[in-house]
Scaffold this active site. Sequence first.
Site, mmCIF file in Angstrom:
data_model
loop_
_atom_site.group_PDB
_atom_site.id
_atom_site.type_symbol
_atom_site.label_atom_id
_atom_site.label_comp_id
_atom_site.label_asym_id
_atom_site.label_seq_id
_atom_site.Cartn_x
_atom_site.Cartn_y
_atom_site.Cartn_z
ATOM 1 N N LYS A 121 -1.764 -9.033 -1.280
ATOM 2 C CA LYS A 121 -2.385 -9.906 -0.431
ATOM 3 C C LYS A 121 -3.942 -8.766 0.800
ATOM 4 O O LYS A 121 -3.929 -9.212 1.621
ATOM 5 C CB LYS A 121 -1.199 -10.621 0.383
ATOM 6 C CG LYS A 121 -1.263 -12.005 -0.227
ATOM 7 C CD LYS A 121 -0.231 -12.599 0.784
ATOM 8 C CE LYS A 121 -0.350 -14.042 0.023
ATOM 9 N NZ LYS A 121 0.692 -15.037 0.797
ATOM 10 N N ASP A 128 -2.672 -19.167 5.169
ATOM 11 C CA ASP A 128 -1.279 -19.655 5.128
ATOM 12 C C ASP A 128 -0.603 -20.140 6.748
ATOM 13 O O ASP A 128 0.147 -21.346 6.400
ATOM 14 C CB ASP A 128 -0.011 -18.101 4.942
ATOM 15 C CG ASP A 128 -0.277 -17.947 3.358
ATOM 16 O OD1 ASP A 128 -0.053 -18.512 2.928
ATOM 17 O OD2 ASP A 128 0.366 -17.135 2.898
#
Length: 292
Positions: free
Chosen positions: A76, A112
């Site tokens: 990420k 997210d």
Amino acid sequence: MDSTPPVIDGATTLVGIIGQPVVHSRSPQMHNAAFRALGLNWAYVPFPVEPAELGDAVAGLKALGVRGFNVTIPHKQAVMPLLDDISPAAVAIGAVNTVVIDGGRLVGHNTDGEGFLRSLTEAHRFRLERSRALILGAGGASRAVCDALARAGVPALRISNRSAGKAEELAATIRAHHPGCDAKALDWNPLDHRAAINWAELIVNTTSVGLHVGDGSPLDTNGISPGHIVADLIYNPPQTPLLQKCAALRARTLNGLGMLLHQGAAAFALWTGKDAPVDVMRRALDGEPRPS
Ligand code: ATR
């Protein structure tokens, strides 16, 4: 759930997820069900990618004309220098979980935090802009949650992490990006946690404590009351020891399945330009049969 495999042909648009491991990812079932429901000739494929292969994998996905991909552990952050552009939220969070490939340009996003917020506000009615929040953990997931809460107007955050330096650093980042949010680090100890429980309306566990069999609760739940909302980002098990204890104390609780769903729905919209069929995706995650 409709388990019919997608029909792949010469016109299929491909998306997917890169990570290691990806074998247990629930995203393929969720996205492929959504493509079927909307009659889109698209397919979502998991790609296991080792860290040493990340650059080649991303270049390969671009060369193959893939429309975009999700990014999960451990890539990420490492994927960021490989992208042409990065959204402000992903810059603030310091991580990318969704990449859109548009005309050969790779654009990074982070869905997210938005996913967490949507799941929270969908599950419980309350005034975010009046809710003080205690956040346990200061890793990647915590960065997304803290940024989303501050962006949504939460007036104050207390971030407690086993390694204190990471909580200090995250609190400083939140203050820099969201001057209206009183973000401070808190020591990781029962006394400070107890005081913060009395102070907060919202409590979010972003640590991995509760994920593994035999884990306890990351928080002594003394002081938890029906006035609290307690969220745990873990969805497997569906009820961690923290959530079990808080539910027994009649607090409102929430696990991480809704965050998984809504981060996926936001990624779906970025790739396809269409609203995600959220109920179809939810049923695919739950493994419930689709109504005929
Ligand atoms: P994620 O991307 O899911 O946030 P991460 O970045 O590895 O994963 O973060 C894991 C979080 O769980 C961290 O806040 C970690 O605390 P440290 O920064 O001190 O490592 C926290 N964590 C993991 N195991 C823990 C434990 N046994 N007790 C308390 N916190 C723990």
